[in-house]
Design a protein around this motif. Structure first.
Motif, PDB file in Angstrom:
ATOM      1  N   ALA A  81       0.838  -1.193   0.000  1.00 43.29           N
ATOM      2  CA  ALA A  81       0.000   0.000   0.000  1.00 43.29           C
ATOM      3  C   ALA A  81       0.878   1.250   0.000  1.00 43.29           C
ATOM      4  CB  ALA A  81      -0.913   0.012   1.218  1.00 43.29           C
ATOM      5  N   TYR A  82       0.418   2.291  -0.650  1.00 47.82           N
ATOM      6  CA  TYR A  82       1.222   3.521  -0.731  1.00 47.82           C
ATOM      7  C   TYR A  82       0.348   4.759  -0.578  1.00 47.82           C
ATOM      8  CZ  TYR A  82      -0.499   3.840  -5.553  1.00 47.82           C
ATOM      9  OH  TYR A  82      -1.296   3.919  -6.658  1.00 47.82           O
ATOM     10  N   ALA A  83       0.990   5.815  -0.075  1.00 41.30           N
ATOM     11  CA  ALA A  83       0.413   7.157  -0.035  1.00 41.30           C
ATOM     12  C   ALA A  83       1.482   8.084  -0.597  1.00 41.30           C
ATOM     13  CB  ALA A  83       0.044   7.553   1.388  1.00 41.30           C
ATOM     14  N   SER A  84       1.196   8.683  -1.753  1.00 44.69           N
ATOM     15  CA  SER A  84       2.228   9.398  -2.494  1.00 44.69           C
ATOM     16  C   SER A  84       1.717  10.763  -2.941  1.00 44.69           C
ATOM     17  CB  SER A  84       2.652   8.572  -3.716  1.00 44.69           C
ATOM     18  OG  SER A  84       3.687   9.192  -4.409  1.00 44.69           O
ATOM     19  N   GLN A  85       2.491  11.809  -2.697  1.00 42.19           N
ATOM     20  CA  GLN A  85       2.112  13.149  -3.136  1.00 42.19           C
ATOM     21  C   GLN A  85       2.743  13.498  -4.477  1.00 42.19           C
ATOM     22  OE1 GLN A  85      -0.108  14.941  -1.554  1.00 42.19           O
ATOM     23  NE2 GLN A  85      -0.025  16.797  -2.812  1.00 42.19           N
ATOM     24  N   THR A  86       4.010  13.150  -4.657  1.00 42.68           N
ATOM     25  CA  THR A  86       4.730  13.516  -5.881  1.00 42.68           C
ATOM     26  C   THR A  86       4.937  12.348  -6.823  1.00 42.68           C
ATOM     27  OG1 THR A  86       6.900  13.085  -4.912  1.00 42.68           O
ATOM     28  CG2 THR A  86       5.972  15.293  -4.581  1.00 42.68           C
ATOM     29  N   GLY A  87       4.599  11.139  -6.396  1.00 44.26           N
ATOM     30  CA  GLY A  87       4.795   9.956  -7.224  1.00 44.26           C
ATOM     31  C   GLY A  87       5.976   9.104  -6.799  1.00 44.26           C
ATOM     32  N   PHE A  88       6.853   9.644  -5.940  1.00 42.57           N
ATOM     33  CA  PHE A  88       8.029   8.879  -5.538  1.00 42.57           C
ATOM     34  C   PHE A  88       7.628   7.674  -4.692  1.00 42.57           C
ATOM     35  CE2 PHE A  88      11.802   8.390  -2.609  1.00 42.57           C
ATOM     36  CZ  PHE A  88      12.594   7.755  -3.540  1.00 42.57           C
ATOM     37  N   ALA A  89       6.722   7.881  -3.725  1.00 41.10           N
ATOM     38  CA  ALA A  89       6.297   6.758  -2.873  1.00 41.10           C
ATOM     39  C   ALA A  89       5.615   5.679  -3.712  1.00 41.10           C
ATOM     40  CB  ALA A  89       5.360   7.255  -1.777  1.00 41.10           C
ATOM     41  N   GLU A  90       4.840   6.080  -4.700  1.00 43.56           N
ATOM     42  CA  GLU A  90       4.192   5.094  -5.565  1.00 43.56           C
ATOM     43  C   GLU A  90       5.221   4.286  -6.343  1.00 43.56           C
ATOM     44  OE1 GLU A  90       0.861   4.798  -9.169  1.00 43.56           O
ATOM     45  OE2 GLU A  90       1.377   6.737  -8.283  1.00 43.56           O
ATOM     46  N   GLU A  91       6.278   4.961  -6.823  1.00 38.02           N
ATOM     47  CA  GLU A  91       7.320   4.253  -7.566  1.00 38.02           C
ATOM     48  C   GLU A  91       8.059   3.274  -6.656  1.00 38.02           C
ATOM     49  OE1 GLU A  91       9.926   2.825 -10.356  1.00 38.02           O
ATOM     50  OE2 GLU A  91       8.021   3.887 -10.594  1.00 38.02           O
ATOM     51  N   VAL A  92       8.372   3.703  -5.421  1.00 34.83           N
ATOM     52  CA  VAL A  92       9.051   2.805  -4.477  1.00 34.83           C
ATOM     53  C   VAL A  92       8.142   1.624  -4.141  1.00 34.83           C
ATOM     54  CG1 VAL A  92      10.003   2.601  -2.146  1.00 34.83           C
ATOM     55  CG2 VAL A  92      10.516   4.623  -3.524  1.00 34.83           C
ATOM     56  N   ALA A  93       6.844   1.880  -4.006  1.00 35.89           N
ATOM     57  CA  ALA A  93       5.908   0.796  -3.722  1.00 35.89           C
ATOM     58  C   ALA A  93       5.865  -0.199  -4.874  1.00 35.89           C
ATOM     59  CB  ALA A  93       4.514   1.370  -3.461  1.00 35.89           C
ATOM     60  N   ARG A  94       5.853   0.307  -6.086  1.00 38.53           N
ATOM     61  CA  ARG A  94       5.828  -0.590  -7.245  1.00 38.53           C
ATOM     62  C   ARG A  94       7.103  -1.438  -7.296  1.00 38.53           C
ATOM     63  NH1 ARG A  94       2.863  -1.445 -11.508  1.00 38.53           N
ATOM     64  NH2 ARG A  94       1.471   0.262 -10.922  1.00 38.53           N
ATOM     65  N   ARG A  95       8.232  -0.807  -7.062  1.00 39.80           N
ATOM     66  CA  ARG A  95       9.485  -1.566  -7.065  1.00 39.80           C
ATOM     67  C   ARG A  95       9.496  -2.584  -5.926  1.00 39.80           C
ATOM     68  NH1 ARG A  95      14.761   1.904  -8.488  1.00 39.80           N
ATOM     69  NH2 ARG A  95      15.437  -0.215  -8.936  1.00 39.80           N
ATOM     70  N   SER A  96       8.879  -2.242  -4.815  1.00 42.85           N
ATOM     71  CA  SER A  96       8.802  -3.171  -3.687  1.00 42.85           C
ATOM     72  C   SER A  96       7.967  -4.392  -4.057  1.00 42.85           C
ATOM     73  CB  SER A  96       8.199  -2.474  -2.462  1.00 42.85           C
ATOM     74  OG  SER A  96       8.988  -1.368  -2.059  1.00 42.85           O
ATOM     75  N   ALA A  97       6.818  -4.143  -4.716  1.00 35.42           N
ATOM     76  CA  ALA A  97       5.968  -5.246  -5.140  1.00 35.42           C
ATOM     77  C   ALA A  97       6.694  -6.132  -6.142  1.00 35.42           C
ATOM     78  CB  ALA A  97       4.673  -4.700  -5.740  1.00 35.42           C
ATOM     79  N   GLU A  98       7.415  -5.521  -7.068  1.00 37.81           N
ATOM     80  CA  GLU A  98       8.177  -6.291  -8.050  1.00 37.81           C
ATOM     81  C   GLU A  98       9.265  -7.115  -7.368  1.00 37.81           C
ATOM     82  OE1 GLU A  98       9.528  -3.262 -10.660  1.00 37.81           O
ATOM     83  OE2 GLU A  98       7.700  -3.246 -11.871  1.00 37.81           O
ATOM     84  N   ALA A  99       9.922  -6.516  -6.355  1.00 39.13           N
ATOM     85  CA  ALA A  99      10.977  -7.243  -5.636  1.00 39.13           C
ATOM     86  C   ALA A  99      10.405  -8.462  -4.921  1.00 39.13           C
ATOM     87  CB  ALA A  99      11.660  -6.309  -4.635  1.00 39.13           C
ATOM     88  N   LEU A 100       9.236  -8.308  -4.315  1.00 35.62           N
ATOM     89  CA  LEU A 100       8.602  -9.445  -3.649  1.00 35.62           C
ATOM     90  C   LEU A 100       8.283 -10.542  -4.652  1.00 35.62           C
ATOM     91  CD1 LEU A 100       6.190  -7.530  -1.238  1.00 35.62           C
ATOM     92  CD2 LEU A 100       8.170  -8.889  -0.565  1.00 35.62           C
ATOM     93  N   GLN A 101       7.727 -10.157  -5.792  1.00 40.49           N
ATOM     94  CA  GLN A 101       7.345 -11.168  -6.772  1.00 40.49           C
ATOM     95  C   GLN A 101       8.557 -11.817  -7.417  1.00 40.49           C
ATOM     96  OE1 GLN A 101       2.844 -10.254  -7.851  1.00 40.49           O
ATOM     97  NE2 GLN A 101       4.277  -9.645  -9.419  1.00 40.49           N
ATOM     98  N   GLU A 102       9.608 -11.049  -7.652  1.00 37.47           N
ATOM     99  CA  GLU A 102      10.844 -11.643  -8.161  1.00 37.47           C
ATOM    100  C   GLU A 102      11.400 -12.665  -7.174  1.00 37.47           C
ATOM    101  OE1 GLU A 102      12.473 -11.367 -11.010  1.00 37.47           O
ATOM    102  OE2 GLU A 102      11.030  -9.990 -11.919  1.00 37.47           O
TER     103      GLU A 102
END
Length: 488
Positions: free
Chosen positions: A50-71
């Motif tokens: 889950a993410y809360a992002s104002q500028t998009g950085f938190a969303e990008e880190v969240a996406r990379r986190s999800a990808e890391a888990l799935q990898e």
């Protein structure tokens, strides 16, 4: 064309073909591991990211986190915070949150609905385990305020932290690597290369000796390193990030053009295993290694950086990446890639407070640094609670600890050796036995510092502290910076 030129051109062609093959494999793998949709299933229940992002950085880190888990083989589903409510969190089972703060400590705009409708109500989250990454900028007065607010709310609703909250100051690469390190532990598989590679300095390994010969547990080593140029500054509580490598001698069995390409690469396994490997296997083993983190066991006044590292082994008997390099493969005198990372959440208390230091195993490293700093400053109001397996083999730094007790640097010393009696005895048991004294120390302003294993010890100590002090008091200590942990 000379034979030498022809050989190099052939090698270049092979490398180009191999690179193209790797690109194809990577593209296919990314397709295979595309993110699961909200509410989707991929074999077993996914981890909520889950993410809360104002500028998009938190969303990008969240996406990379999800990808890391799935990898790493763990299904994950991505969701903005406003798409969730109490029942959805309760059903998640496991979740990681990537949370930014905007303005003067506010939630990002899209998360205000969650704050109003969800955080204003009671949620039954006793079955939720979670990790939280708070993004902020320390130049603002209310640094990481919304991340801290959400973390506190989750715990008051009964959720259990998988690890302590990680705070990122203005995109700090070290904190992001620390987050990625914990994501890797969640997957239990091979760690991925660092998102933000560290700029390592060169240090030299000057001493290494076994601390616990004959122990029923894994071998634990005391390592001493010195910088090759200049000096380095750190505080008790800081972390050493290590860039592990493997034995160079094994490379000698490969042709010169191959070893040249590998000379400065970080190899996850013994290079000999590359012989006969398929292209897919070779690609996996040639990836740059992720860093490893170790609590620093000394202070700058010692003139050297010291670590306590326990050897880890895979089920097939192979040594772990970082511990294998430091305790087995790296020769004495060899260069070690090292970076000191500030760990403000485990720095010493302000105001010269009394300290209660609690830990087990290699957690003695972080506690030792604090005790050395306290001894250098003439502070004697220190209480150490330390546990390991056996007194005879596992009493790490026994001479030093007992000297501190004799000199009064340790006002109190409690030890728990779990296997020296029929009933297993742990540090949390010693805390329960000393509950009255614990309350007295806290009433006098003591700060509680915990260092060691996340599984077992940290949870057991937290439960013992709750019993002795109560939920409200323990939360107040955490808010005041008087309850700090470095657990792994």
């Amino acid at each position: 064309m000379s034979p030498e030129t022809e050989r190099y051109l052939t090698a270049a062609a092979v490398l180009l073909t191999y690179a193209a093959f790797c690109g194809l494999v990577l593209w296919r793998r990314r397709r295979k591991h595309s993110l699961a949709p909200i509410g989707g299933k991929t074999g077993n229940d996914p981890v909520l990211v889950a993410y809360a992002s104002q500028t998009g950085f938190a969303e990008e880190v969240a996406r990379r986190s999800a990808e890391a888990l799935q990898e790493g083989g763990v299904p994950a589903r991505l969701a903005p915070l406003e798409a969730l409510d109490g029942p959805a969190l309760a059903k998640a089972g496991r979740a990681v949150f990537v949370i930014s703060t905007t303005g003067e400590g506010d939630a990002p705009d899209h998360a205000t609905r969650f704050v109003r409708r969800v955080m204003g109500e009671r949620a039954a989250l006793e079955k939720l385990d979670y990790g939280l990454l708070a993004l902020g900028d320390s130049s603002y007065a209310r640094y990481c305020a919304f991340g801290r607010q959400l973390d506190a709310w989750l715990q008051t609703q009964g959720a259990t932290p998988l690890f302590d909250r990680i705070e990122v100051d203005d995109g700090d690469g070290g904190a992001l690597r620390h987050w990625q390190y914990h994501l890797g532990k969640l997957t239990g598989g091979p760690a991925a290369p660092d998102w933000a590679p560290a700029r390592f300095a060169e240090w030299r390994l000057v001493e290494r000796h076994l601390l616990n010969p004959g122990s029923p547990g894994g071998p634990a080593y005391h390592l001493v390193l010195e910088p090759t140029e200049g000096g380095a500054e750190w505080q008790a509580g800081d972390i050493a990030e290590i860039g592990p490598r493997n034995a160079r001698a094994a490379l000698d069995r490969f042709p010169p053009y191959f070893t040249e390409a590998l000379r400065d690469r970080m190899l996850p396994d013994d290079p000999a295993e590359l012989a006969g490997a398929s292209p897919e296997q070779a690609r996996e083993r040639l990836k740059p290694l992720p860093h490893r983190e170790y609590s620093i066991a000394s202070i700058p006044a010692d003139g050297r950086l010291e670590l306590v590292v326990r050897q880890a082994r895979h089920p097939d008997g192979r040594l772990g990446i970082g511990s294998g390099w430091l305790t087995e493969y790296a020769p004495i005198g060899s260069p070690i890639a090292l970076r000191v990372r500030s760990n403000r959440s485990f720095h010493g208390p302000d105001g010269g407070r009394p300290m209660i230091l609690i830990g087990n195993g290699t957690g003695i490293a972080g506690l030792r640094a604090h005790l050395r700093a306290r001894a250098a400053g003439g502070r004697k109001d220190n209480w150490l609670v330390f546990g390991e397996r056996t007194r005879a083999q596992d009493y790490l730094f026994r001479g030093e600890i007992e000297a501190w007790a004799a000199k009064g640097i340790l006002a109190r010393l409690d030890l728990a050796f779990s296997r020296d009696q029929e009933r297993r005895l742990y540090v949390q048991d010693r805390l329960r036995e000393a509950a009255d004294t614990l309350r007295e120390w806290v009433a006098k302003g003591a700060a509680i510092y915990v260092c060691g294993s996340l599984e077992g010890m940290a949870a057991g100590v937290h439960a013992a502290l709750l019993e002795a002090l109560g939920q409200e008091e323990l939360e107040r200590l955490a808010e005041d910076g008087r309850y700090r942990r470095d657990v792994y």
